[in-house]
Design an enzyme around this catalytic site. Structure first.
Site, PDB file in Angstrom:
ATOM      1  N   TYR A 144       0.820  -1.224   0.000  1.00 48.83           N
ATOM      2  CA  TYR A 144       0.000   0.000   0.000  1.00 48.83           C
ATOM      3  C   TYR A 144       0.849   1.267   0.000  1.00 48.83           C
ATOM      4  O   TYR A 144       2.051   1.220   0.197  1.00 48.83           O
ATOM      5  CB  TYR A 144      -1.046   0.012   1.106  1.00 48.83           C
ATOM      6  CG  TYR A 144      -0.662  -0.212   2.543  1.00 48.83           C
ATOM      7  CD1 TYR A 144       0.616   0.001   3.039  1.00 48.83           C
ATOM      8  CD2 TYR A 144      -1.641  -0.635   3.447  1.00 48.83           C
ATOM      9  CE1 TYR A 144       0.908  -0.190   4.365  1.00 48.83           C
ATOM     10  CE2 TYR A 144      -1.366  -0.831   4.786  1.00 48.83           C
ATOM     11  CZ  TYR A 144      -0.080  -0.608   5.241  1.00 48.83           C
ATOM     12  OH  TYR A 144       0.197  -0.798   6.565  1.00 48.83           O
ATOM     13  N   GLU A 145       0.187   2.376  -0.267  1.00 51.89           N
ATOM     14  CA  GLU A 145       0.841   3.676  -0.529  1.00 51.89           C
ATOM     15  C   GLU A 145       1.791   3.596  -1.720  1.00 51.89           C
ATOM     16  O   GLU A 145       2.785   4.314  -1.788  1.00 51.89           O
ATOM     17  CB  GLU A 145       1.586   4.177   0.715  1.00 51.89           C
ATOM     18  CG  GLU A 145       0.723   4.341   1.937  1.00 51.89           C
ATOM     19  CD  GLU A 145      -0.487   5.223   1.711  1.00 51.89           C
ATOM     20  OE1 GLU A 145      -0.457   6.075   0.804  1.00 51.89           O
ATOM     21  OE2 GLU A 145      -1.479   5.061   2.446  1.00 51.89           O
TER      22      GLU A 145
END
Length: 586
Positions: free
Chosen positions: A438-439
């Protein structure tokens, strides 16, 4: 649980002696802060992380989150721990003093964040996203929005989220389809579906403030037509308390490999009322303020999980008695020796230790430049911003890759017991695995580094980073160490400059290896600097530990850098040669 204590001694050495915290604060003109205050904050943060948050980790993983009648509940004790966190002012550490925040330097807050991640990664996630949302509102929202939302976000009375991803639009946000319709009163009606929303709903706070990417009518196609909107779960009433429920809901909560105690929600916006943050069609630029902060924070997740795994592995290796050490009997009173004396176990532990302490130094070096960027103007501020932009993808990708490697090692040190849930080691592997995704996946971070931060910029950010690391090298007193550190740094600079002429395909093929080559090189410089400074300290055990761990890093870890350099220089031909049915077994 694997986590037994906080690495406060390492924090204190790195901040006071290695980074020179008192001189750093004096130079920035923030004389209200000093290393003594930093030590007190770290000490109290360690107590909260170990006594309040860590005991919830395993039980939270077992219990998970629930969605009933449209309301998400988190595991037992999570909400109470958050209320204690807020009551003690931890949520307000980085908030603007104008809205009742503490305005602490990042160099004071980052150690606390690392310890929270080590204690309970699932619990830390919601507070992390709130801090990132707060930063975006602080930098881009109108004064009216700030006056309504900032004080409550900073205090922690309300929490924040980041709503980017849609089922068909993840990395490629140009495909985003959520709509925002302007209203006569200046608000907007937001309609669409978002997935993977951390803390999208929970039982911690009285309101959840969503930052949502959406398109205005007739907006330009692609990423140039995306705007950012603030959409609260409850619309504030005249007293700025949660009033009417907004037109949004939780469609489901994801069932995940790890971080099971963190509510990851599918969010449905059905004409929900929101307000524009920043300028129309500039939403991605606004959101990147939040994303870049979150990317560094995700790197700290990798570091925190690694520290917890190392502590568990070291404790077990000292207690577990098996066989005799090949170098001679180490436990003459017993029938066998602790496995910590086995060379292969020592190799695993030192791999963990050298990577963790190197990444911790990198995180605090990064925090130092966050302080500089915040408290300076002009060229100094721009140079600090260059360093931060260049190091962000390295911190996010390398520190999370390192987190998975070291937590896997932790399981290995335990042998079969590491595979059993009750020891807590396998949970760390499951929890930290998401940090590589994620990110922005770590592959995306690598593309960002070589494509945006190096080549598109013409090497300016790289040169600012070189200058920042050169200051560390110049401060090394030992002549041999200084020469070796300078050689590492110069080789990295020259190799980086060679990448400037790469075409997009070659750069994309080289990206991951170039990022890892860069990380191992720069952390090598940090190790020479740390070990040199440690030898000037009054702590003989610390000095010996740093020097010996540096030597292990140089002999057993740094050679990985050379393999990555050979790989990224090989070009894209072998990577792209196979295609279509050739991937199959025919």
């Amino acid at each position: 649980m694997p986590l037994h204590h906080a690495p406060t001694a390492d924090f204190q050495f790195l901040l006071k002696e290695w980074l020179g915290l008192d001189a750093h604060y004096e130079k920035l003109g923030i004389s209200d802060f000093d290393s003594d205050l930093a030590n007190e904050i770290i000490s109290q943060g360690a107590k909260f992380a170990l006594d309040v948050v860590a005991p919830l980790n395993r039980e939270g993983d077992e219990e998970g989150c629930k969605l009933e009648n449209g309301q998400v509940t988190t595991p037992k004790g999570f909400a109470d721990a958050y209320q204690e966190y807020v009551a003690n002012g931890w949520n307000a550490m980085l908030g603007s003093a104008e809205y009742d925040g503490q305005d602490l330097p990042y160099t004071m807050a980052v150690p606390v964040h690392e310890m929270l991640n080590a204690a309970n990664l699932s619990w830390r996630l919601t507070t992390m996203l709130t801090e990132s949302a707060t930063l975006a509102v602080t930098k881009h929202a109108s004064k009216a929005l700030k006056d309504t939302y900032l004080a409550k976000l900073i205090s922690g009375e309300w929490t924040g989220t980041m709503n980017l991803t849609e089922p068909h639009a993840g990395t490629d946000l140009s495909l985003l389809s959520t709509k925002a319709q302007p209203q006569d009163d200046g608000s907007f009606k937001v309609t669409g579906n978002k997935i993977f929303i951390t803390g999208g709903d929970h039982d911690w706070s009285s309101n959840v403030i969503h930052l949502v990417l959406a398109r205005l009518p007739d907006a330009p196609k692609g990423v140039k037509g995306i705007s950012l909107f603030l959409v609260p779960k409850f619309l504030p009433d005249a007293s700025n308390e949660p009033g009417e429920a907004n037109s949004l809901s939780v469609g489901s909560i994801e069932h995940k490999m790890g971080i099971k105690a963190s509510p990851t929600c599918v969010m449905n916006f059905d004409g929900a009322t929101g307000w524009l943050v920043g300028e129309e069609n500039q939403g991605l630029a606004c959101m990147f303020t939040m994303m870049n902060d979150a990317r560094f924070q995700v790197g700290l997740q990798g570091l925190g999980a690694a520290e917890a795994s190392y502590q568990g592995a070291l404790t077990y290796a000292r207690d577990r008695v098996q066989s005799r050490a090949p170098q001679g009997i180490q436990n003459p009173e017993g029938k066998a020796d602790p496995i910590v004396f086995q060379p292969d176990v020592a190799r695993m532990l030192l791999t963990q230790k050298s990577l963790i302490e190197g990444c911790r130094a990198l995180s605090l070096f990064y925090a130092k430049f966050m302080d500089i960027e915040k408290h300076t103007e002009g060229e100094e501020k721009q140079n600090a911003e260059n360093v931060l932009q260049y190091l962000t993808p390295i911190c996010k990708a390398f520190m999370t890759d390192m987190g998975l490697e070291t937590t896997n090692i932790g399981v290995q040190v335990y042998g079969g017991h590491g595979f059993i849930r009750e020891w807590g080691m396998e949970q760390l592997v499951r929890d930290v695995r998401i940090a590589m995704l994620y990110e922005g996946t770590n592959g995306i971070q690598a593309l960002d580094l070589i494509g945006r931060k190096l080549t598109r910029d013409g090497g300016k950010m790289m040169e600012s980073t070189y200058a920042a690391f050169s200051e560390l090298v110049n401060d090394i007193e030992d002549g041999e160490s200084k020469a070796l550190a300078q050689g590492l740094l110069d080789d990295w600079r020259a190799s980086s400059a060679d990448c400037l002429g790469m075409d997009p395909t070659t750069a994309a093929s080289a990206a991951c290896d170039f990022l890892n080559y860069s990380a191992y090189s720069l952390i090598g410089v940090l190790w020479y600097s740390m070990a040199d400074k440690a030898q000037r300290s009054d702590n003989a055990v610390l000095a010996a530990s740093k020097v010996k761990t540096r030597d292990f890093y140089m002999q057993r870890i740094l050679p990985r850098r050379d393999a990555h350099k050979v790989a990224y220089k090989a070009g894209p031909d072998s990577t792209l040669a196979i295609s279509g049915d050739e991937f199959d077994y025919l």
